[in-house]
Design a protein around this motif. Structure first.
Motif, PDB file in Angstrom:
ATOM      1  N   ARG A  41      -2.106   3.201  -2.622  1.00 57.95           N
ATOM      2  CA  ARG A  41      -2.302   2.206  -1.685  1.00 57.95           C
ATOM      3  C   ARG A  41      -1.124   1.059  -1.237  1.00 57.95           C
ATOM      4  O   ARG A  41      -1.068   0.755  -0.317  1.00 57.95           O
ATOM      5  N   TRP A  42       0.042   1.265  -2.048  1.00 59.88           N
ATOM      6  CA  TRP A  42       1.174   0.394  -1.596  1.00 59.88           C
ATOM      7  C   TRP A  42       1.964   1.129  -0.642  1.00 59.88           C
ATOM      8  O   TRP A  42       2.373   0.607   0.474  1.00 59.88           O
ATOM      9  N   PHE A  75      -7.733  -2.101  -0.397  1.00 59.24           N
ATOM     10  CA  PHE A  75      -7.315  -2.886  -1.414  1.00 59.24           C
ATOM     11  C   PHE A  75      -8.545  -3.717  -2.110  1.00 59.24           C
ATOM     12  O   PHE A  75      -9.334  -4.207  -1.175  1.00 59.24           O
ATOM     13  N   LEU A 127      -6.484  -2.126   5.627  1.00 59.31           N
ATOM     14  CA  LEU A 127      -6.017  -2.968   4.659  1.00 59.31           C
ATOM     15  C   LEU A 127      -7.215  -3.535   3.858  1.00 59.31           C
ATOM     16  O   LEU A 127      -7.228  -3.463   2.584  1.00 59.31           O
ATOM     17  N   LEU A 182      -0.124   0.693   2.553  1.00 62.36           N
ATOM     18  CA  LEU A 182       0.299  -0.632   3.139  1.00 62.36           C
ATOM     19  C   LEU A 182       1.562  -0.766   3.802  1.00 62.36           C
ATOM     20  O   LEU A 182       1.751  -1.166   4.882  1.00 62.36           O
ATOM     21  N   ALA A 190      -1.313  -7.835  -0.950  1.00 58.76           N
ATOM     22  CA  ALA A 190      -1.212  -7.097   0.372  1.00 58.76           C
ATOM     23  C   ALA A 190      -1.435  -7.840   1.555  1.00 58.76           C
ATOM     24  O   ALA A 190      -0.813  -7.747   2.690  1.00 58.76           O
ATOM     25  N   GLU A 208      -4.433  -7.876  -5.995  1.00 56.25           N
ATOM     26  CA  GLU A 208      -3.609  -7.268  -5.261  1.00 56.25           C
ATOM     27  C   GLU A 208      -3.947  -7.458  -3.782  1.00 56.25           C
ATOM     28  O   GLU A 208      -3.083  -7.214  -2.830  1.00 56.25           O
ATOM     29  N   LYS A 209      -5.110  -7.673  -3.582  1.00 53.77           N
ATOM     30  CA  LYS A 209      -5.549  -7.967  -2.197  1.00 53.77           C
ATOM     31  C   LYS A 209      -4.743  -9.127  -1.632  1.00 53.77           C
ATOM     32  O   LYS A 209      -4.236  -8.944  -0.259  1.00 53.77           O
TER      33      LYS A 209
END
Length: 503
Positions: A22-23, A141, A137, A26, A150, A146-147
C-alpha cells in the motif's frame, strides 16, 4: 481437557487486512496526481516563449490554459462515475497513458491549433485520472491511523501541486525550453504507469449503469460555467460570451440537480452531497480554490512586475509556503483529525489562511522578501495544509466503495471550479481597484511611480478579498460540519473460536 484457540479477525486499526504494497501504491498515486496538479499552472510562465515560437496572438494565448481547464472541469463527474463502473485501476492506467501521449504531442507542437488540441486532450485524461487517484487512495488504506498518514501525504501533494507547477515551469523554461513543461510529464507518467501496472489490483465491477442525461447536464453545466468565467477573466462580465454562458451553466446544473432526484441510477447520488460533512468539504475546496489564486496569480504578478523577480526566482519564493503546506497536512491528518475531526481543522485552517492574506496587504513598492513576504507565505501554507488534510479525508469518508470515484470527482470539481471563479472574480476586483486609484489620485497621464502605486492598491485589494473569502468560509464550515471525529468503520465480525478436544 478442552483448549480454546481463537483467531481474531483483523480489525480496522490493525492494518493486517491492508494491501502489503500500500505504501508503494501511495507513492504511485502521488506521482500521478502531482503531474495533474502541475499542469494547472506549469504552462503559465512558459506562455510568452511559446507564443513567440508558434506566433499566436495575445487573444489566443488564454486558450493554452483555458483548453485544459474546460475539458478537465467539464468531464470530472462523468469520469468519476466511470471509474466506479469500469474499475479504478483501468481508469488510472488509461488516464495516465492518454495524458502522457497528449503531453508528448503538446511538446512537439508546431502550431497553435496543435498545442491547444493537446492541452484539451490533457484535460480530458486528467479528468479521468484525478478521481481515480483519490478513489484508489480511499480504498487502498483501511486502517484509520494509516489512512490518516496516507491522506496527509496526499493532501500535501494536492495543495502544493499548482505552486510547484509555477516553480518547475519557470525553471524548465529558463534552463531549457517551454516544450519541456510538457515533456516533463512523460517522466511522471512512466514511473506511475509501471508502478500502477505492477502494484494495483483489479476490483470487481459494480454492475451499475451510466446516467447519460445526468452526464450531459453536468458536463454541459460545468463547461459553460468554466468557459463563462474564463471569458470574464479575459474580457468583461457584461459581454454575452460571459453572462450568457454563466446563465446557461447555472440552468443546466439546476436541471442536473433535479434530475438526480428522479434518475434510477444517478450520476451523483444525492446521498453523497447531502451529508453535512461531505457537503461542507466540497464547498470548502471550492472556496479555497477561489482564494488561492490571490497567491498563485497576483503575488506572482507583484514579485515579477514590481519587485523585478525572474520567473524562477518567483517560483522559488513560494517554496516556504509549499513546505508549510506539507507540514500542516501531515500534522492535521495524523495528529489532529483522528482526535478532533474536520470541523476545527477546516474552520481553523481557513482563519489561519485569512490571517496570512491580511498580513500580505502590508506590501509596498520596495518590500523585502524576508520582512514582508516570507511570514505571510508560511502562515497561508500552514492553513492550506490543515484545510486539505481534513477536506480530502472528509470528502471521501463514509461513502460506499461503489461511490468512491464520484465522491472523489466532487472534490476535484470543486477545486477546478473554484480556480476558474477565483481567476475571473479577482481579475475584475484588481482591475477595478487600479482604475479607481488612478481616477482618485492622478490628473492626465499617470507617471510610472503612480502606475506602480495603483498596481499595489490592486494587489492589496485582492488580498483583502481573499482574506474575506477565507474568513467567510470558516463561518460556513463551522455551521455545516459536525463536531467530533469522523465515524470509524466497524470492524469485521470476529471469527468464531475453534475448539479442540485433547485427552
Amino acid at each position: 481437557m478442552a483448549t480454546q484457540n481463537a483467531a481474531p479477525a483483523a480489525g480496522p486499526s490493525s492494518g493486517a487486512a491492508g494491501d502489503p504494497k500500500r505504501w508503494l501504491i501511495l507513492a504511485v498515486i502521488c506521482s500521478a496526481y502531482l503531474m495533474v496538479g502541475l499542469d494547472l499552472t506549469v504552462m503559465n510562465l512558459a506562455l510568452p516563449t511559446a507564443q513567440e515560437t508558434l506566433d499566436f496572438s495575445n487573444a489566443d494565448r488564454q486558450w493554452i490554459v483555458t483548453a485544459y481547464a474546460l475539458s478537465f472541469g467539464g468531464l470530472l463527474l462523468f469520469f468519476g462515475r466511470l471509474s466506479d463502473l469500469i474499475g479504478r485501476k483501468e481508469s488510472f492506467l488509461i488516464g495516465l497513458t492518454g495524458f502522457a501521449i497528449a503531453s508528448a504531442v503538446g511538446g512537439a507542437s508546431n502550431s497553435f491549433g496543435m498545442l491547444v488540441t493537446a492541452r484539451a486532450s490533457q484535460g480530458v485524461f486528467a479528468a479521468m485520472l484525478a478521481p481515480a487517484c483519490l478513489a484508489l487512495l480511499a480504498t487502498t488504506f483501511t486502517d484509520p491511523k494509516e489512512k490518516g498518514k496516507a491522506f496527509g501525504i496526499f493532501s500535501g501533494v494536492v495543495a502544493s501541486g499548482a505552486g510547484l507547477g509555477l516553480i518547475i515551469g519557470g525553471a524548465l523554461t529558463s534552463a531549457f525550453d517551454w516544450r519541456w513543461c510538457l515533456y516533463v510529464n512523460l517522466i511522471f507518467a512512466a514511473v506511475s504507469l509501471v508502478g500502477g501496472t505492477l502494484l494495483l489490483k483489479r476490483e470487481p465491477k459494480t454492475g451499475g449503469r451510466m446516467d447519460i442525461p445526468g452526464v450531459l447536464l453536468a458536463s454541459g453545466g460545468m463547461f459553460c460555467l468554466v468557459y463563462g468565467l474564463s471569458n470574464a477573466a479575459e474580457e468583461s462580465w457584461s459581454t454575452p460570451s460571459t453572462w450568457g454562458y454563466l446563465v446557461a451553466g447555472g440552468v443546466l446544473l439546476v436541471l442536473f440537480a433535479l434530475w438526480q432526484t428522479r434518475s434510477a441510477s444517478p450520476l451523483l447520488p444525492p446521498r453523497i452531497v447531502l451529508d453535512r460533512n461531505r457537503g461542507g468539504a466540497y464547498l470548502t475546496v471550492l472556496l479555497v480554490g477561489t482564494g488561492m489564486f490571490g497567491i498563485l496569480l497576483f503575488l506572482i504578478y507583484y514579485m515579477q512586475l514590481t519587485l523585478d523577480y525572474s520567473a524562477i526566482t518567483s517560483g522559488v519564493a513560494l517554496l516556504p509556503m509549499i513546505v508549510a503546506t506539507t507540514l500542516g497536512a501531515g500534522l492535521g491528518a495524523t495528529k489532529l483529525m483522528p482526535k478532533y475531526g474536520p470541523k476545527p481543522l477546516i474552520s481553523g485552517g481557513l482563519l489561519v489562511s485569512a490571517a496570512g492574506m491580511a498580513w500580505l496587504t502590508g506590501i509596498s513598492v520596495d518590500s523585502g522578501y524576508a520582512s514582508d513576504l516570507l511570514g505571510p507565505l508560511v502562515v497561508v501554507g500552514l492553513g492550506m495544509g490543515l484545510i486539505y488534510a481534513a477536506a480530502l479525508t472528509t470528502g471521501t469518508s463514509g461513502v460506499e466503495t461503489r461511490d468512491s470515484g464520484i465522491a472523489s470527482a466532487c472534490i476535484s470539481a470543486g477545486q477546478q471550479l473554484g480556480g476558474a471563479l477565483g481567476t475571473a472574480l479577482l481579475n475584475t476586483i484588481a482591475a477595478t481597484a487600479v482604475t479607481n486609484w488612478l481616477t482618485d489620485n492622478t490628473k492626465g497621464q499617470p507617471t510610472p511611480e503612480q502606475l506602480q502605486l495603483a498596481s499595489i492598491d490592486g494587489y492589496t485589494t485582492v488580498f483583502w478579498w481573499c482574506a474575506a473569502i477565507f474568513a467567510g468560509g470558516a463561518v460556513i464550515a463551522g455551521l455545516l460540519l459536525r463536531r467530533g471525529p469522523l465515524p470509524v468503520p466497524e470492524a469485521p465480525a470476529q471469527a468464531p473460536a475453534v475448539q479442540t478436544e485433547t485427552a
